[in-house]
Design a protein around this motif. Sequence first.
Motif, PDB file in Angstrom:
ATOM      1  N   GLY A 134      41.313  27.140  36.987  1.00 56.41           N
ATOM      2  CA  GLY A 134      41.399  27.241  35.788  1.00 56.41           C
ATOM      3  C   GLY A 134      41.446  28.978  35.483  1.00 56.41           C
ATOM      4  O   GLY A 134      41.414  29.547  36.250  1.00 56.41           O
ATOM      5  N   ALA A 135      41.272  29.264  34.195  1.00 57.20           N
ATOM      6  CA  ALA A 135      41.264  30.648  34.021  1.00 57.20           C
ATOM      7  C   ALA A 135      39.824  31.424  33.911  1.00 57.20           C
ATOM      8  O   ALA A 135      39.757  32.501  33.711  1.00 57.20           O
ATOM      9  CB  ALA A 135      41.930  31.032  32.437  1.00 57.20           C
ATOM     10  N   GLY A 136      38.804  30.447  34.068  1.00 59.30           N
ATOM     11  CA  GLY A 136      37.474  31.045  34.160  1.00 59.30           C
ATOM     12  C   GLY A 136      37.287  32.090  35.279  1.00 59.30           C
ATOM     13  O   GLY A 136      36.510  33.190  34.992  1.00 59.30           O
TER      14      GLY A 136
ATOM     15  N   LEU B  37      38.441  35.547  34.141  1.00 56.79           N
ATOM     16  CA  LEU B  37      37.760  36.053  32.957  1.00 56.79           C
ATOM     17  C   LEU B  37      36.475  36.433  33.598  1.00 56.79           C
ATOM     18  O   LEU B  37      36.134  37.581  32.974  1.00 56.79           O
ATOM     19  CB  LEU B  37      37.639  35.105  31.775  1.00 56.79           C
ATOM     20  CG  LEU B  37      38.889  34.669  31.241  1.00 56.79           C
ATOM     21  CD1 LEU B  37      38.392  33.500  30.409  1.00 56.79           C
ATOM     22  CD2 LEU B  37      39.602  35.792  30.387  1.00 56.79           C
ATOM     23  N   HIS B  38      35.846  35.669  34.483  1.00 55.80           N
ATOM     24  CA  HIS B  38      34.586  36.284  35.069  1.00 55.80           C
ATOM     25  C   HIS B  38      34.654  37.561  36.022  1.00 55.80           C
ATOM     26  O   HIS B  38      33.934  38.380  35.866  1.00 55.80           O
ATOM     27  CB  HIS B  38      33.829  35.129  36.126  1.00 55.80           C
ATOM     28  CG  HIS B  38      32.656  35.473  36.710  1.00 55.80           C
ATOM     29  ND1 HIS B  38      31.671  35.952  36.043  1.00 55.80           N
ATOM     30  CD2 HIS B  38      32.374  35.540  37.925  1.00 55.80           C
ATOM     31  CE1 HIS B  38      30.669  36.050  36.674  1.00 55.80           C
ATOM     32  NE2 HIS B  38      31.160  36.046  38.208  1.00 55.80           N
ATOM     33  N   GLY B  39      35.687  37.412  36.627  1.00 46.57           N
ATOM     34  CA  GLY B  39      36.084  39.025  37.444  1.00 46.57           C
ATOM     35  C   GLY B  39      36.222  39.899  36.491  1.00 46.57           C
ATOM     36  O   GLY B  39      35.729  41.277  36.819  1.00 46.57           O
ATOM     37  N   LEU B  40      36.914  39.983  35.404  1.00 51.51           N
ATOM     38  CA  LEU B  40      37.101  40.887  34.468  1.00 51.51           C
ATOM     39  C   LEU B  40      35.709  41.332  33.615  1.00 51.51           C
ATOM     40  O   LEU B  40      35.557  42.617  33.668  1.00 51.51           O
ATOM     41  CB  LEU B  40      38.413  40.553  33.437  1.00 51.51           C
ATOM     42  CG  LEU B  40      39.547  40.280  33.905  1.00 51.51           C
ATOM     43  CD1 LEU B  40      40.751  39.883  32.589  1.00 51.51           C
ATOM     44  CD2 LEU B  40      40.191  41.485  34.564  1.00 51.51           C
TER      45      LEU B  40
ATOM     46  N   ALA C 251      29.715  42.713  42.757  1.00 52.91           N
ATOM     47  CA  ALA C 251      29.638  42.842  41.148  1.00 52.91           C
ATOM     48  C   ALA C 251      29.983  41.591  40.537  1.00 52.91           C
ATOM     49  O   ALA C 251      29.310  41.440  39.172  1.00 52.91           O
ATOM     50  CB  ALA C 251      30.776  43.897  40.993  1.00 52.91           C
ATOM     51  N   VAL C 252      30.620  40.676  41.159  1.00 52.54           N
ATOM     52  CA  VAL C 252      30.877  39.268  40.535  1.00 52.54           C
ATOM     53  C   VAL C 252      29.766  38.351  40.778  1.00 52.54           C
ATOM     54  O   VAL C 252      29.694  37.220  40.252  1.00 52.54           O
ATOM     55  CB  VAL C 252      32.157  38.521  40.929  1.00 52.54           C
ATOM     56  CG1 VAL C 252      33.409  39.347  40.384  1.00 52.54           C
ATOM     57  CG2 VAL C 252      32.086  38.242  42.393  1.00 52.54           C
ATOM     58  N   GLY C 253      28.588  38.985  41.719  1.00 51.87           N
ATOM     59  CA  GLY C 253      27.314  38.032  41.889  1.00 51.87           C
ATOM     60  C   GLY C 253      27.278  37.095  42.754  1.00 51.87           C
ATOM     61  O   GLY C 253      26.768  36.114  42.893  1.00 51.87           O
ATOM     62  N   ILE C 254      28.154  37.321  44.040  1.00 52.51           N
ATOM     63  CA  ILE C 254      28.320  36.680  45.169  1.00 52.51           C
ATOM     64  C   ILE C 254      27.491  37.149  46.325  1.00 52.51           C
ATOM     65  O   ILE C 254      28.034  38.184  46.616  1.00 52.51           O
ATOM     66  CB  ILE C 254      29.692  36.450  45.492  1.00 52.51           C
ATOM     67  CG1 ILE C 254      30.508  35.786  44.369  1.00 52.51           C
ATOM     68  CG2 ILE C 254      29.919  35.307  46.458  1.00 52.51           C
ATOM     69  CD1 ILE C 254      32.063  35.570  44.510  1.00 52.51           C
TER      70      ILE C 254
END
Length: 355
Positions: free
Chosen positions: A40-42, A45-48, A232-235
């Motif tokens: 999906g596109a999620g 978008l989360h990365g952006l 930054a993306v929380g991983i």
Amino acid sequence: MTRRIALERARAVVGSRWFRLTVRVVIGGGVLVAIVARVGAGPFLHGLQSLNGAAIGAAVVLAAIATAAAAWRWQLIARRLGVGLGWPTAVGMYYQSQFLNTVLPGGVIGDVQRAVGHGRRADSVRMAARAVAVERAVGQVVQLGIAVVIVMLFGAEFEGVLFPAIGVVLVVLAVAAVAAAWASIRVRRVLRHEVDELRAGLGSPAVAIQAVAASVVVVCCHVATFAVATFAVGIDVPPLRLLTLAIVVLLAASIPFNIGGWGPREGVAGWAFAVAGFGAAAGVSAATLFGVLAILSVVPGVIVARLASLITRRSHRDRQALRDPQLRDLPRRVPRQRRPAEARPLERSGLRSGG
């Protein structure tokens, strides 16, 4: 005769620049469509949305170090090939080439522009292009060597896919080169010439060691930038696992079938993170932010390089104007003659002669 004409036309089409560009765009776009269909596109978008000032600042600093090291590597090899250039100039041109590579399809247009620009300055486009080719080849070989070592030490789960893929690519290239050399004397001469040029560019052990060291610095900076994107993306990924994942993603990023770097990088990142147990969506998000940081991190350098180039050109034109006899011998501007002192009080009082 008709068959020969058809073969020649097909060979011309396949060898054309627009055909190669189209293939890269189609493959890269197809990979992106497949990723969106899968996760999906999620994740994109989360990365952006994970972009922040701290990540941008860290990426800018790391990009500056990597660009300085890569420009130094290019300067060493260019000097060996007789088309040397100054390090500040090399840094500015390298920044611009990186920006073009990250925003245009294929990931090599910036290198072509860098080779042509340097060649025009050095009056030898062929040798300048050779220097760029050797410099990029050294970087790719060092990155591949680091990847093999890292995966062997810390990424056993990737060996079953990564090593066969690398082996297949190397075997295909070797077989193609041997077959072409066996079938054509001209190809053998070209290959022999390429080997000689590579030896000339890295003929000195000192130059080879310095070029390899610069390449290691570049790879380390890219790995650190990917780590910044991942955090930054929380991983939360352990350091050694993150090192392995970053190396695998960087290998995918070097695949030329992409759209401004996008495509295989995100696909391999999703696969690698899924294999490592973190989920494909996490890998796509990290790779997306990494791609954005790769673009933003070189923008300040491009701006500074362009401003420095404009200032240098303007000062060069000014020096040429001073050396030009026609401009130097022009009469100086005659200052405006002042009125006699005794006329000033009359003017102040509003009186005029003959009034």
